[in-house]
Design a protein around this motif. Structure first.
Motif, PDB file in Angstrom:
ATOM      1  N   GLY A   1      50.190   0.112 -36.285  1.00 38.17           N
ATOM      2  CA  GLY A   1      49.383  -0.506 -34.796  1.00 38.17           C
ATOM      3  C   GLY A   1      50.198  -1.664 -35.081  1.00 38.17           C
ATOM      4  N   LEU A   2      51.299  -2.185 -36.019  1.00 43.28           N
ATOM      5  CA  LEU A   2      51.526  -3.689 -36.142  1.00 43.28           C
ATOM      6  C   LEU A   2      52.511  -4.259 -34.849  1.00 43.28           C
ATOM      7  CD1 LEU A   2      51.469  -6.252 -38.264  1.00 43.28           C
ATOM      8  CD2 LEU A   2      53.805  -5.208 -38.977  1.00 43.28           C
TER       9      LEU A   2
ATOM     10  N   ILE B   1      47.257  -8.814 -41.048  1.00 40.05           N
ATOM     11  CA  ILE B   1      47.880  -9.409 -40.448  1.00 40.05           C
ATOM     12  C   ILE B   1      48.551  -8.408 -38.978  1.00 40.05           C
ATOM     13  CG2 ILE B   1      49.935 -11.024 -39.109  1.00 40.05           C
ATOM     14  CD1 ILE B   1      49.851 -12.025 -42.433  1.00 40.05           C
ATOM     15  N   PRO B   2      47.699  -9.090 -37.091  1.00 40.95           N
ATOM     16  CA  PRO B   2      47.627  -7.610 -36.492  1.00 40.95           C
ATOM     17  C   PRO B   2      49.905  -7.863 -35.964  1.00 40.95           C
ATOM     18  CG  PRO B   2      46.419  -9.303 -36.319  1.00 40.95           C
ATOM     19  CD  PRO B   2      46.854  -9.572 -37.302  1.00 40.95           C
ATOM     20  N   THR B   3      50.422  -9.187 -36.153  1.00 42.68           N
ATOM     21  CA  THR B   3      51.798  -9.186 -35.154  1.00 42.68           C
ATOM     22  C   THR B   3      52.165 -10.059 -36.489  1.00 42.68           C
ATOM     23  OG1 THR B   3      50.755  -9.135 -33.471  1.00 42.68           O
ATOM     24  CG2 THR B   3      52.234 -10.241 -33.209  1.00 42.68           C
ATOM     25  N   LEU B   4      53.723  -9.676 -36.353  1.00 37.62           N
ATOM     26  CA  LEU B   4      54.385 -10.175 -36.456  1.00 37.62           C
ATOM     27  C   LEU B   4      56.072 -10.360 -36.362  1.00 37.62           C
ATOM     28  CD1 LEU B   4      56.745 -10.676 -39.319  1.00 37.62           C
ATOM     29  CD2 LEU B   4      56.581  -8.853 -39.381  1.00 37.62           C
ATOM     30  N   ALA B   5      56.370 -11.437 -35.860  1.00 32.22           N
ATOM     31  CA  ALA B   5      57.245 -12.219 -34.872  1.00 32.22           C
ATOM     32  C   ALA B   5      58.744 -12.468 -35.790  1.00 32.22           C
ATOM     33  CB  ALA B   5      56.472 -13.105 -34.141  1.00 32.22           C
TER      34      ALA B   5
ATOM     35  N   SER C   1      42.290  -0.555 -39.744  1.00 31.73           N
ATOM     36  CA  SER C   1      41.467  -0.998 -38.158  1.00 31.73           C
ATOM     37  C   SER C   1      41.552  -3.087 -38.352  1.00 31.73           C
ATOM     38  CB  SER C   1      39.892  -0.724 -38.938  1.00 31.73           C
ATOM     39  OG  SER C   1      39.204  -1.635 -39.607  1.00 31.73           O
ATOM     40  N   VAL C   2      41.527  -3.180 -38.582  1.00 33.13           N
ATOM     41  CA  VAL C   2      42.279  -5.019 -38.545  1.00 33.13           C
ATOM     42  C   VAL C   2      43.058  -4.537 -37.531  1.00 33.13           C
ATOM     43  CG1 VAL C   2      42.323  -6.847 -39.147  1.00 33.13           C
ATOM     44  CG2 VAL C   2      40.521  -6.063 -40.539  1.00 33.13           C
ATOM     45  N   VAL C   3      44.431  -4.647 -38.712  1.00 34.11           N
ATOM     46  CA  VAL C   3      45.416  -4.889 -38.158  1.00 34.11           C
ATOM     47  C   VAL C   3      46.300  -3.952 -37.021  1.00 34.11           C
ATOM     48  CG1 VAL C   3      48.332  -3.987 -38.971  1.00 34.11           C
ATOM     49  CG2 VAL C   3      46.814  -5.081 -40.377  1.00 34.11           C
TER      50      VAL C   3
END
Length: 284
Positions: free
Chosen positions: A254-255, A233-237, A134-136
């Motif tokens: 949902g990432l 971690i919700p965002t990877l760049a 749910s965090v991601v």
């Protein structure tokens, strides 16, 4: 403990002129990770932050999720002729009552510095084992500004101090969603740099890493997307391309996944709702 850099002789050719001189290179040494005394994995890494690397690796394996689940991390004694610590062998002892996933009992894995672990290349394996789905997946529309995103690669590069002397290290940085730099790690392997970041966060009691963004200096592989998801971690760049499986994993979990982040240019492969895309850009 091993050195981060090493000196080796080199013959340089510049505009037809030949010279001999020592060159500074990034150090690469094996690290064996043991779990409760049993060999689990061997990775090629740049020495330094070895305990964090081992802890972060175990987060990505679904073994750890909190600092109190670790009883002790130590270099193994008695593996050298004089019985002193062997700085290329780390043993992680779990706290009493911490369950050991079955998958870790059957693996003794060797990984190179250029590739993460490939034994779990399954979307189902990651999706069902992450502690913080749910965090991601939590939606925070427009929480990432494009002006902030475009500055991040240069900020990471400025923090890569060992890269300046060697030109041979990958970097990984953790930012808040509004661009505050939380931590930077370097390693000869991208996945090791990420494990060091995640392991340090675990040791500091900061998991899950919601409301953060992970930036990597190279491509975004499945392994790196997996490590982001496992740490919450919700965002990877990434400054380079993602793999197809990384995009699939991001879509499933949902990432938010951004590739080719270079100045004002970027490709958003998943989770675009988190980014204020059209506040600073014109829709083509």
């Amino acid at each position: 403990m091993g050195r981060v850099t090493a000196r080796r002789p080199v013959i340089r050719v510049r505009d037809g002129a030949v010279s001999e001189r020592p060159d500074t290179l990034v150090a690469e040494e094996p690290l064996e990770i043991r779990l409760n005394g049993s060999p689990l994995a061997i990775t090629m890494r740049t020495p330094g932050d070895d305990f964090a690397l081992a802890a972060g690796f175990l987060v990505s394996e679904g073994v750890l999720g909190a600092a109190e689940e670790v009883a002790r991390i130590a270099y193994c004694a008695g593996n050298t002729p004089d019985g002193s610590n062997a700085y290329n062998v780390v043993d992680v002892r779990l706290a009493t009552g911490v369950a050991l996933p079955d998958i870790t009992l059957e693996r003794h894995v060797y990984t190179t510095s250029s590739c993460g672990l490939c034994g779990k290349a399954s979307l189902d394996a990651v999706r069902t084992r992450t502690r913080w789905p749910s965090v991601v997946a939590a939606s925070a529309p427009g929480s990432l500004g494009m002006e902030m995103l475009k500055e991040l690669p240069d900020r990471l590069r400025r923090e890569q101090r060992v890269f300046d002397s060697t030109g041979g290290l990958h970097g990984a940085a953790l930012f808040t969603s509004d661009g505050e730099l939380l931590d930077v790690r370097e390693d000869v392997g991208r996945h090791n740099a990420v494990d060091k970041l995640v392991g340090r966060a675990l040791q500091q009691g900061r998991l899950p890493l919601g409301d953060t963004l992970l930036l990597v200096s190279g491509r975004a592989s499945f392994e790196l997307a997996q490590k982001a998801v496992m740490a919450g971690i919700p965002t990877l760049a990434a400054v380079s391309a993602p793999s197809s499986l990384a995009v699939d994993l991001a879509t499933e979990t949902g990432l938010t996944l951004v590739g080719f982040l270079r100045g004002a240019s970027m490709n958003v492969y998943a989770g675009a709702e988190r980014i204020s895309l059209y506040g600073a850009a014109t829709r083509a």
